[in-house]
Design a protein around this motif. Structure first.
Motif, PDB file in Angstrom:
ATOM      1  N   PHE A 334       0.867  -1.338   0.058  1.00  0.00           N
ATOM      2  CA  PHE A 334       0.005   0.028  -0.084  1.00  0.00           C
ATOM      3  C   PHE A 334       0.884   1.112   0.047  1.00  0.00           C
ATOM      4  O   PHE A 334       1.734   1.448   0.849  1.00  0.00           O
ATOM      5  N   HIS A 335       0.641   2.150  -1.004  1.00  0.00           N
ATOM      6  CA  HIS A 335       1.297   3.359  -0.933  1.00  0.00           C
ATOM      7  C   HIS A 335       0.653   4.574  -0.484  1.00  0.00           C
ATOM      8  O   HIS A 335      -0.741   4.668  -0.629  1.00  0.00           O
ATOM      9  N   GLY A 336       1.306   5.520   0.249  1.00  0.00           N
ATOM     10  CA  GLY A 336       0.492   6.512   0.824  1.00  0.00           C
ATOM     11  C   GLY A 336       1.603   7.581   1.424  1.00  0.00           C
ATOM     12  O   GLY A 336       2.674   7.535   0.923  1.00  0.00           O
ATOM     13  N   GLY A 337       1.163   8.031   2.731  1.00  0.00           N
ATOM     14  CA  GLY A 337       2.133   9.235   3.478  1.00  0.00           C
ATOM     15  C   GLY A 337       2.217   9.040   4.638  1.00  0.00           C
ATOM     16  O   GLY A 337       2.376  10.071   5.451  1.00  0.00           O
ATOM     17  N   ASN A 338       2.469   7.784   5.337  1.00  0.00           N
ATOM     18  CA  ASN A 338       2.709   7.584   6.741  1.00  0.00           C
ATOM     19  C   ASN A 338       4.036   8.223   7.217  1.00  0.00           C
ATOM     20  O   ASN A 338       4.163   8.443   8.409  1.00  0.00           O
ATOM     21  N   PHE A 339       4.735   8.649   6.252  1.00  0.00           N
ATOM     22  CA  PHE A 339       6.054   9.456   6.695  1.00  0.00           C
ATOM     23  C   PHE A 339       5.711  11.004   6.811  1.00  0.00           C
ATOM     24  O   PHE A 339       6.694  11.691   7.414  1.00  0.00           O
ATOM     25  N   HIS A 340       4.589  11.429   6.788  1.00  0.00           N
ATOM     26  CA  HIS A 340       4.436  12.847   6.892  1.00  0.00           C
ATOM     27  C   HIS A 340       4.296  12.844   8.389  1.00  0.00           C
ATOM     28  O   HIS A 340       3.633  12.505   9.351  1.00  0.00           O
ATOM     29  N   GLY A 341       4.998  13.907   8.801  1.00  0.00           N
ATOM     30  CA  GLY A 341       5.075  14.264  10.071  1.00  0.00           C
ATOM     31  C   GLY A 341       4.346  15.259  10.727  1.00  0.00           C
ATOM     32  O   GLY A 341       4.664  15.888  12.014  1.00  0.00           O
ATOM     33  N   ASP A 342       3.279  15.679  10.453  1.00  0.00           N
ATOM     34  CA  ASP A 342       2.328  16.660  10.809  1.00  0.00           C
ATOM     35  C   ASP A 342       1.990  16.285  12.254  1.00  0.00           C
ATOM     36  O   ASP A 342       1.985  17.351  13.089  1.00  0.00           O
ATOM     37  N   TYR A 343       1.821  15.245  12.532  1.00  0.00           N
ATOM     38  CA  TYR A 343       1.286  14.988  14.100  1.00  0.00           C
ATOM     39  C   TYR A 343       2.548  15.603  15.060  1.00  0.00           C
ATOM     40  O   TYR A 343       2.166  16.241  15.950  1.00  0.00           O
TER      41      TYR A 343
END
Length: 523
Positions: A334-343
């Motif tokens: 699954f491709h997505g953006g769990n690397f995004h650090g907004d939290y």
């Protein structure tokens, strides 16, 4: 030795492994899951187009990479992104980063070979830390640049910290018998795609922020004590009608700290009982200044901000934060953006604002003690020498004031400073590592301010010679500080004293810790 199992790690586990340098070992069940996930990826990737395995990266993902270049692709990714600049990140923060990255891989969704997990464990246990630089990550494909420097060490290149010395990685690996990582499928991308830098730094920030809050409660209690303030502003009756857990917790801690003080006054006894109405002008202040009277209302939101940040960062710490996600149980990728650090970025911005406010409270309490026109109790600048000839705390106050001003400037949010980059592939980013590192700066600054504040409080105690009337908890803190910073009359350079007291604050457990534990059980 800390055994890491399938159970989620806590902030306490992080402290034991990172701060107390406890060695780690991995439960065999987890290693088997990691191996199974890796084997699935190898089989699934055959004859398929999968991002980061047989394609370029980012905006170059439309370019297919030939079979014979797949391993070189991963090495190229690591080397090309090892482009950080600025100051090296403190090695203890890098230890936190390594643990955060390890914990990501232990979830079994990254497709990495178990050798990578074993190498990260070896670096932690042998206390070998990659040299990583502050500047580089934008926190969207994760902390790409910082984590690339981590990966560079793992493949045996770059530099490391070993025994507090920066040395070439290859030299230290040879000395300790450490084998560099061999890329199998996607270890390069897995290593640099994630939030482990901002998370590792953020968790360290949390630990220090908790300590700062406890010191601030203690120093607020001592400041109220030496000026013989009234007790109702931290009473249960006043604070329980304001329905915020942080305010109630701070009030309970102050009551615990000051419970046996002979200096704190009862409003009922001093103002309500007897005939007080024959005075037209009251010599005693009927209400204290806000920096004394509103401690629970000021520190309460800071308490709650820290609690919320802990929930978010511990959740991130135990999350899978790379891309793509290799799901062997559902036989899919699954491709997505769990690397995004907004939290993490948002919580770090909130935390640094909260800690800046804590430093502002400390500076105002300090100013109250030093301004004889306000307190009407102490000589100007708590000068215990000759007025005009000696200067007391005057010079140190400048340092506290300027440092708080710097905190205020640093408290502008990073979370909303998104700048598109990477050929607009990363068109909205988190700046999470920047947020975490700036928060670290604010926290370090605040320890300096509180160090100066406690030096002033100690001088106030000696001016009053009130040790026999102090609460047992505040007296103990006074004694500990006086072991480091003796009472003074004559003027001398104080910069080394400030550093000594700051170091004590950073490393010691405040007396208020026991009160905090009692409070948390009651709430």
């Amino acid at each position: 030795m800390k055994l890491i199992t399938e159970k989620h790690l806590t902030l306490s586990d992080f402290r034991d492994i990172v701060c107390n340098e406890k060695a780690v070992t991995i439960d065999q069940t987890i290693l088997e899951k990691v191996a199974k996930n890796h084997e699935f990826l190898k089989g699934f990737a055959s004859n398929k187009i999968i991002y980061g395995i047989n394609t370029g990266f980012g905006p170059m993902a439309q370019y297919r990479v030939s079979e014979e270049n797949l391993i070189a692709l991963q090495y190229n990714l690591i080397r090309s992104h090892s482009s950080g600049s600025g100051k090296p990140i403190d090695p203890i923060l890098v230890r936190g980063l390594l643990l955060a990255r390890l914990n990501n891989f232990l979830q079994g969704y990254s497709g990495v070979h178990p050798e990578l997990v074993e190498l990260l464990v070896e670096l932690l246990n042998k206390k070998v830390y990659p040299v990583i630089y502050e500047h580089g990550g934008v926190g969207a494909s994760g902390d790409l640049v910082q984590l690339a420097h981590q990966a560079l060490t793992l493949i045996g290149e770059g530099d490391v910290w070993y025994k507090n010395e920066m040395r070439p990685t290859a030299e230290v690996f040879a000395e300790l018998g450490i084998r560099p990582l061999k890329i199998h499928v996607r270890e390069g991308l897995a290593l640099i795609n994630g939030t482990s830098c901002m998370t590792g730094v953020g968790l360290m920030n949390l630990l220090q922020a908790k300590k700062l809050l406890e010191w601030s409660v203690l120093l607020s209690a001592m400041t109220n004590e030496v000026v013989e303030a009234y007790d109702d502003h931290f009473s249960h009756e006043l604070n329980h009608v304001k329905h915020h857990p942080g305010q109630q917790a701070v009030a309970a801690m102050m009551r615990s700290l000051l419970g046996d003080s002979k200096m704190i006054r009862s409003r009922k006894k001093h103002l309500y009982e007897g005939d007080k109405m024959d005075q037209d002008v009251f010599e005693d202040k009927v209400q204290e200044y806000y920096s004394l009277r509103c401690v629970t209302q000021v520190l309460g939101p800071i308490h709650d901000t820290i609690e919320q940040a802990e929930k978010v960062l511990v959740a991130e710490f135990n999350s899978v934060n790379d891309n793509p996600i290799i799901d062997h149980e559902n036989a899919n990728i699954f491709h997505g953006g769990n690397f995004h650090g907004d939290y993490v970025s948002l919580e770090m911005d909130k935390l640094k604002i909260a800690i800046t406010k804590l430093s502002m409270l400390a500076e105002r309490q300090l100013n109250y003690l030093l301004n004889s026109k306000l307190n009407e109790k102490f000589p100007p600048f708590l000068n215990m020498g000759t007025l005009g000839l000696n200067f007391g705390i005057q010079g140190m106050q400048f340092t506290a004031t300027s440092t708080v001003a710097e905190n205020q400037t640093f408290s502008a949010p990073m979370y909303i400073h998104s700048i598109p980059n990477n050929n607009d592939n990363q068109d909205i980013v988190s700046m999470g590592s920047n947020a975490a590192l700036l928060t670290r700066r604010v926290i370090n600054n605040s320890f300096e301010v509180l160090a100066i504040q406690t030096m002033a409080v100690a001088q106030a105690v000696d001016y009053l010679a009130c040790q026999d009337r102090m609460a047992s908890a505040t007296l103990e803190n006074y004694r500990q500080v006086r072991n480091i910073f003796p009472v003074f009359v004559e003027d001398q350079p104080r910069y080394r004293d400030i550093e000594k007291v700051k170091s004590y604050f950073e490393n010691a457990d405040p007396v208020v810790s026991h009160a905090a534990q009692i409070t948390s059980k009651k709430l």
